[in-house]
Design an enzyme around this catalytic site. Structure first.
Site, PDB file in Angstrom:
ATOM      1  N   THR A 211      70.416  24.232  34.469  1.00  0.00           N
ATOM      2  CA  THR A 211      70.965  23.563  35.646  1.00  0.00           C
ATOM      3  C   THR A 211      69.893  22.674  36.273  1.00  0.00           C
ATOM      4  O   THR A 211      68.872  22.392  35.639  1.00  0.00           O
ATOM      5  CB  THR A 211      71.541  24.592  36.640  1.00  0.00           C
ATOM      6  OG1 THR A 211      72.219  23.904  37.680  1.00  0.00           O
ATOM      7  CG2 THR A 211      70.475  25.495  37.246  1.00  0.00           C
ATOM      8  N   ASN A 212      70.129  22.200  37.489  1.00  0.00           N
ATOM      9  CA  ASN A 212      69.143  21.347  38.164  1.00  0.00           C
ATOM     10  C   ASN A 212      68.936  21.849  39.587  1.00  0.00           C
ATOM     11  O   ASN A 212      69.524  22.851  39.989  1.00  0.00           O
ATOM     12  CB  ASN A 212      69.602  19.886  38.128  1.00  0.00           C
ATOM     13  CG  ASN A 212      70.955  19.724  38.784  1.00  0.00           C
ATOM     14  OD1 ASN A 212      71.117  19.936  39.980  1.00  0.00           O
ATOM     15  ND2 ASN A 212      71.963  19.359  37.982  1.00  0.00           N
ATOM     16  N   ARG A 213      68.122  21.158  40.369  1.00  0.00           N
ATOM     17  CA  ARG A 213      67.686  21.678  41.672  1.00  0.00           C
ATOM     18  C   ARG A 213      68.673  21.409  42.813  1.00  0.00           C
ATOM     19  O   ARG A 213      68.406  21.750  43.955  1.00  0.00           O
ATOM     20  CB  ARG A 213      66.323  21.095  42.026  1.00  0.00           C
ATOM     21  CG  ARG A 213      65.212  21.622  41.128  1.00  0.00           C
ATOM     22  CD  ARG A 213      63.908  20.916  41.439  1.00  0.00           C
ATOM     23  NE  ARG A 213      63.588  20.961  42.844  1.00  0.00           N
ATOM     24  CZ  ARG A 213      63.035  19.975  43.527  1.00  0.00           C
ATOM     25  NH1 ARG A 213      62.721  18.837  42.914  1.00  0.00           N
ATOM     26  NH2 ARG A 213      62.765  20.090  44.804  1.00  0.00           N
TER      27      ARG A 213
END
Ligand code: CTP
Length: 403
Positions: A211-213
């Protein structure tokens, strides 16, 4: 575009229930959002919680039974009732609900309820058997018929030790419902706005995900601002830990593919799409079984995900959709150059560009610094601000387009 709670006179009625202590948090939340909160406690409520707690968090008087005949004279209830923009009763006991349903006005809370002509919300709290009782159910039905709003009660552990439906709704949910009920006549009433938020998650195998931030905070702030402005809001959101606005349609998704399906399914009915989600550009070619450690370090093979905004652009042209589309661009270099290029390539009406290499900008925090790049090439640069203020900026643009 302002928060519908700002400057509103809210009466908070508190009756006798162990949940009375939670009403202090509700009073605090409403006050922090700019509402002027006066509290009325019944005699039973005072047995559970001190009026000073409410005065401390609201800065306003917390009225008790003695005030009905106290220094402000015998018209305290009329004054309170007339100035109120909203009357919330949380917690509301079975007894108070029964009195309200039958017009009984034998204490300051119930006599003020009769003197009030503003919208009312009741958050019941009692034992499940008492809420289930035919008398309580018929009182609730009478009040609903009269246009009174209800929040809860919720299922859970009750003071009796039993589990059932009787717990007061959480303060954050009651607060969200009041905010929604006060937002009914904003400048975007009748408009349908769809917002995407959060970072998509792409499966590596049945256990692991990439995933990402992105936290989803900016998208949720936009959904809240759109609901505050009276719009009918659909929020498509990737996994998150946020408290969501009341009164909006929520579609939970996990991956870019799920978000793509949800967006494409719903855009024909929308007036505006705001793609604030951080959509994964690549996903692993998924392993159907868990990758085992013993087999050595695995090599992840990635494939491209759908570009949702590009798909929307194509659909818009194909079906001649009357849809305004706003994208986001999170860049770490050549901010305006990249953002302007995305406006053109994705056929956007506007892009909200932020330079995520700067401190306090973009992911996770509560602040953002953005530039708005419009389809005609106009660029507006803004200073660091709260994400709720960025949301207001975007909604102001939409209101201008809609006027
Ligand atoms: N976006 C999208 N579908 C994707 C990836 C991004 O619709 N698969 C949307 C985002 O929600 C955002 C806009 O496209 O509104 C720009 O996203 P961004 O990640 O900045 O740009 P990309 O097009 O993915 O290009 P790059 O990552 O190379 O900058």
């Amino acid at each position: 575009m302002s928060n519908p709670l700002a400057g509103k006179e809210i009466l908070l009625g508190v009756s006798g229930s162990i949940a009375a202590y939670k009403a202090v948090e509700l009073a605090s939340r409403l006050t922090k959002q700019g509402a002027i909160v006066s509290t009325i406690l019944t005699d039973s409520a005072v047995k559970f919680v001190n009026p000073i707690s409410f005065q401390s968090v609201t800065g306003q008087k917390a009225y008790i039974e003695a005030d009905l005949w106290g220094s402000e004279g015998h018209v305290t209830h009329i004054g309170l009732g007339h100035k109120a923009d909203f009357f919330a009763i949380a917690p509301a006991s079975a007894n108070t609900i029964a009195k309200l349903a039958n017009g009984i006005a034998d204490n300051l809370l119930t006599v003020t309820a009769i003197a009030c002509h503003c919208p009312m919300l009741i958050a019941p709290a009692m034992d499940a058997g008492m809420f289930d009782h035919v008398a309580t159910q018929s009182n609730v039905a009478i009040l609903k018929e009269r246009g009174v709003h209800f929040s809860g009660p919720m299922p859970g552990h009750l003071a009796s030790g039993l589990v059932g439906v009787g717990r007061m709704s959480e303060p954050q949910d009651i607060h969200a419902r009041i905010r929604y009920l006060l937002s009914k006549s904003g400048p975007l009433t009748g408009k349908k706005i769809m917002v995407t938020a959060g970072g998509t998650q792409e499966a590596i195998d049945p256990v692991r995900r990439i995933t990402n931030r992105s936290s989803g905070k900016q998208g949720v702030a936009i959904a809240q601002a759109a609901a505050d402005a009276g719009a009918e809001v659909t929020l498509i959101i990737a996994p998150h830990y946020l408290c969501l606005p009341d009164g909006i349609k929520i579609i939970d998704v996990v991956s870019a593919a799920e978000m793509h399906t949800a967006v494409m399914q719903h855009i024909p009915a929308q007036d505006v799409l705001i793609m604030s989600a951080a959509v994964a550009d690549f996903r692993p070619i998924e392993n159907e079984t868990k990758i085992k450690k013993g087999k050595g370090i695995p090599q992840l093979v990635l494939e491209q995900t759908e570009d949702i905004l590009l798909a929307v652009h194509q659909q818009k042209q194909k079906d001649n959709l009357d849809l305004k589309v706003i994208g986001f661009a999170a860049e770490s270099d050549h901010l305006l150059e990249h953002a302007s290029q995305k406006v053109q390539s994705k056929g956007l009406d506007m892009i909200v560009a932020n330079d995520i290499s700067k401190p306090n900008v973009g992911f996770s925090g509560d602040t953002n610094q953005v530039s708005l790049v419009l389809a005609d090439g106009t660029i507006e640069n803004y200073p660091l601000m709260q994400k709720s203020e960025v949301a207001d900026l975007i909604l102001q643009k939409i209101a201008l387009w809609s006027s």
